[in-house]
Design a protein around this motif. Structure first.
Motif, PDB file in Angstrom:
ATOM      1  N   THR A 202       9.652 -37.986  38.404  1.00 50.70           N
ATOM      2  CA  THR A 202       9.036 -36.966  39.242  1.00 50.70           C
ATOM      3  C   THR A 202       8.555 -37.632  40.518  1.00 50.70           C
ATOM      4  O   THR A 202       8.156 -38.792  40.519  1.00 50.70           O
ATOM      5  CB  THR A 202       7.840 -36.294  38.546  1.00 50.70           C
ATOM      6  OG1 THR A 202       6.818 -37.264  38.288  1.00 50.70           O
ATOM      7  CG2 THR A 202       8.256 -35.643  37.242  1.00 50.70           C
TER       8      THR A 202
ATOM      9  N   ARG B 103       6.121 -37.111  44.016  1.00 53.73           N
ATOM     10  CA  ARG B 103       5.082 -36.330  44.670  1.00 53.73           C
ATOM     11  C   ARG B 103       5.433 -36.132  46.137  1.00 53.73           C
ATOM     12  O   ARG B 103       5.916 -37.022  46.804  1.00 53.73           O
ATOM     13  CB  ARG B 103       3.719 -37.010  44.537  1.00 53.73           C
ATOM     14  CG  ARG B 103       3.294 -37.087  43.076  1.00 53.73           C
ATOM     15  CD  ARG B 103       1.879 -37.566  42.884  1.00 53.73           C
ATOM     16  NE  ARG B 103       1.542 -37.445  41.476  1.00 53.73           N
ATOM     17  CZ  ARG B 103       1.021 -36.378  40.909  1.00 53.73           C
ATOM     18  NH1 ARG B 103       0.753 -35.338  41.651  1.00 53.73           N
ATOM     19  NH2 ARG B 103       0.759 -36.327  39.628  1.00 53.73           N
TER      20      ARG B 103
ATOM     21  N   ARG C  92       1.592 -29.184  38.686  1.00 52.67           N
ATOM     22  CA  ARG C  92       2.946 -29.005  39.232  1.00 52.67           C
ATOM     23  C   ARG C  92       2.964 -28.722  40.729  1.00 52.67           C
ATOM     24  O   ARG C  92       4.019 -28.469  41.299  1.00 52.67           O
ATOM     25  CB  ARG C  92       3.636 -27.841  38.503  1.00 52.67           C
ATOM     26  CG  ARG C  92       3.701 -27.998  36.990  1.00 52.67           C
ATOM     27  CD  ARG C  92       4.410 -29.273  36.567  1.00 52.67           C
ATOM     28  NE  ARG C  92       5.792 -29.263  36.968  1.00 52.67           N
ATOM     29  CZ  ARG C  92       6.778 -28.762  36.219  1.00 52.67           C
ATOM     30  NH1 ARG C  92       6.504 -28.238  35.033  1.00 52.67           N
ATOM     31  NH2 ARG C  92       8.022 -28.799  36.637  1.00 52.67           N
TER      32      ARG C  92
ATOM     33  N   THR D  82       4.769 -31.958  42.645  1.00 51.96           N
ATOM     34  CA  THR D  82       5.888 -32.668  42.031  1.00 51.96           C
ATOM     35  C   THR D  82       7.165 -31.867  42.205  1.00 51.96           C
ATOM     36  O   THR D  82       7.157 -30.651  42.304  1.00 51.96           O
ATOM     37  CB  THR D  82       5.636 -32.899  40.537  1.00 51.96           C
ATOM     38  OG1 THR D  82       5.455 -31.637  39.877  1.00 51.96           O
ATOM     39  CG2 THR D  82       4.426 -33.777  40.315  1.00 51.96           C
TER      40      THR D  82
END
Length: 460
Positions: A249, A251, A456, A459
């Motif tokens: 993931t 950012r 979430r 991400t």
């Protein structure tokens, strides 16, 4: 000063372009790297920075107590990500003059900084195994600019860790660690040369374990914003998949443009308010916005007011015109927005998609009809202030407000039933327009729902 000069407005397409191409993240990464590394030739440094295969190079720390499986997982992650696997032993292999004593935090930090600035780590990224071990080391690393993008904390019960220590085997040629119970997928040639690990004694293991338990809270606090804890008391493949999913993931620094979907009573307004309060973004409720424009006396408001008076749906073109005007204002362009109440069907969703105001995060708050009806039966509005309250999630502040609360016509059983049927009819088509939307379980307390949304937001 010329008071007639209007404030600068940022065209919506600029933010869309920046988000689409990761401009904010790219600039943030470039500036951060410049400030941390302070190269003598910034221009050449930035050229080299941009020539790397990807800006999102791995910067991973894999932490945990002794015998938790750090070496095995770090080696697999570095191989999968093609990153450099950095261990304490590899750092010290050319530092024989340091002996076997424990390194001061400042010296360890400098050694790590030097290693991670070398060409291979700079271009391919790194997986740092078992470092730092203390909060002091973590803070020292932060001071020299060693800042991970992801920190995986492996953990398991003490009795499991002791069992793993007792069954550990080592390949003398490669240094790879195996275990007859936990990691025994090895061919016969390697199996024949494995030897028992004569590392830490049981007393040393227990001492190291105790040290980790004393330091783990400080370590987790130092990296709380980039941390994931993984239970290592399961198959090593399951541990690896969880760690890999987390470190893959990325950012992003993006202006939030959030779209909330959900049944009536799923908590859209409440979650939008929480997001607005914490992240200073603009809470845009379509229904409230239409009522506000209708009351402002503008020509657009005069067109909307008859529909509100007759309790008829405002035509989609008018609704979109109002929304585009509001979302293009400076506060929405600069700070971002969270929109709820629109779109409600496929046609509206397609209209929004063709506009300049496209969301970059879409959430569906999932809840059953029965729970929605139960929630709405506890909802009421203060006719003096127009504020909505709820018997559980947002009770009236005092008895005076409570006594004057009234149930809105749209919260009547018939209206709620009609709204639920309408939402159910259009849900599938809305999800087809936003296939990457994230489903959030809204059948939990509002704080837990908010935490799920928060996790979430940044991400991809």
């Amino acid at each position: 000063m010329d008071e007639t000069v209007k404030p600068l407005r940022i065209p919506p397409q600029m933010s869309v372009y920046a988000d689409t191409h990761g401009i904010f993240h790219l600039v943030q990464s470039m500036v951060s790297s410049l400030v941390i590394d302070q190269p003598d030739d910034p221009i050449s440094y930035l050229i080299r920075f941009l020539q790397r295969s990807s800006v999102d190079i791995p910067k991973i720390m894999l932490l945990g107590p002794p015998a938790v499986g750090k070496h095995f997982q770090a080696k697999k992650l570095s191989a999968e990500l093609r990153a450099v696997h950095v261990t304490t032993d590899s750092l010290l292999q050319d530092q024989s003059e340091l002996g076997e004593q424990e390194l001061p935090a400042e010296l360890l930090s400098r050694l790590i900084q030097q290693r991670l600035n070398e060409v291979d780590c700079f271009n391919r990224g790194w997986v740092l195994e078992g470092i730092p071990q203390t909060r002091l080391q973590a803070l020292s690393l932060q001071q020299v600019g060693v800042i991970p993008e992801h920190v995986v904390m492996l953990d398991a019960p003490d009795d499991v860790l002791l069992e793993r220590r007792m069954g550990k085997l080592v390949d003398p040629l490669t240094g790879d660690v195996y275990h007859q119970t936990f990691t025994w997928q090895v061919d016969d040639v390697i199996a024949q040369r494995l030897v028992k690990d004569h590392g830490l004694s049981e007393n040393q293991h227990l001492a190291e374990l105790q040290r980790f338990r004393c330091e783990v809270t400080g370590l987790m606090s130092a990296y709380q914003h980039v941390l994931k804890t993984v239970n290592s008391n399961q198959s090593y493949t399951d541990v690896y998949q969880q760690a890999l999913a987390f470190v893959q993931t990325h950012r992003r620094s993006r202006t939030p443009r959030i779209l909330l979907f959900g049944r009536p009573g799923s908590g859209k307004s409440h979650q939008a308010r929480l997001l607005s309060e914490k992240y200073k973004i603009v809470d845009v409720c379509c229904g409230q916005l239409l009522r506000s424009v209708a009351a402002d006396g503008s020509s657009l408001g005069e067109k909307i007011q008859p529909y509100l008076d007759d309790r008829r749906p405002v035509p989609d073109p008018l609704v979109l015109q109002v929304l585009e005007q509001r979302l293009s204002q400076v506060d929405c362009s600069c700070r971002g927005w969270v929109l709820h109440g629109f779109p409600q069907d496929l046609q509206q969703a397609k209209m929004l998609q063709k506009s300049q105001q496209q969301p970059n995060r879409v959430f569906f708050l999932e809840l059953t009809d029965d729970i929605c009806v139960e929630r709405l039966s506890l909802r009421a509005t203060d006719p003096w202030s127009g504020e909505s309250f709820h018997g559980v999630t947002r009770p009236a502040p005092n008895s005076q407000v409570q006594d004057r609360l009234r149930t809105r016509p749209e919260d009547s059983m018939q209206s709620v039933t009609d709204s639920l049927n309408q939402y159910r009819t259009h849900t599938a088509s809305l999800q087809s327009v936003y296939p990457d939307a994230i489903l959030i379980d809204a059948d939990q307390d509002p704080h837990s729902v908010f935490e799920a949304l928060e996790s979430r937001l940044n991400t991809v």
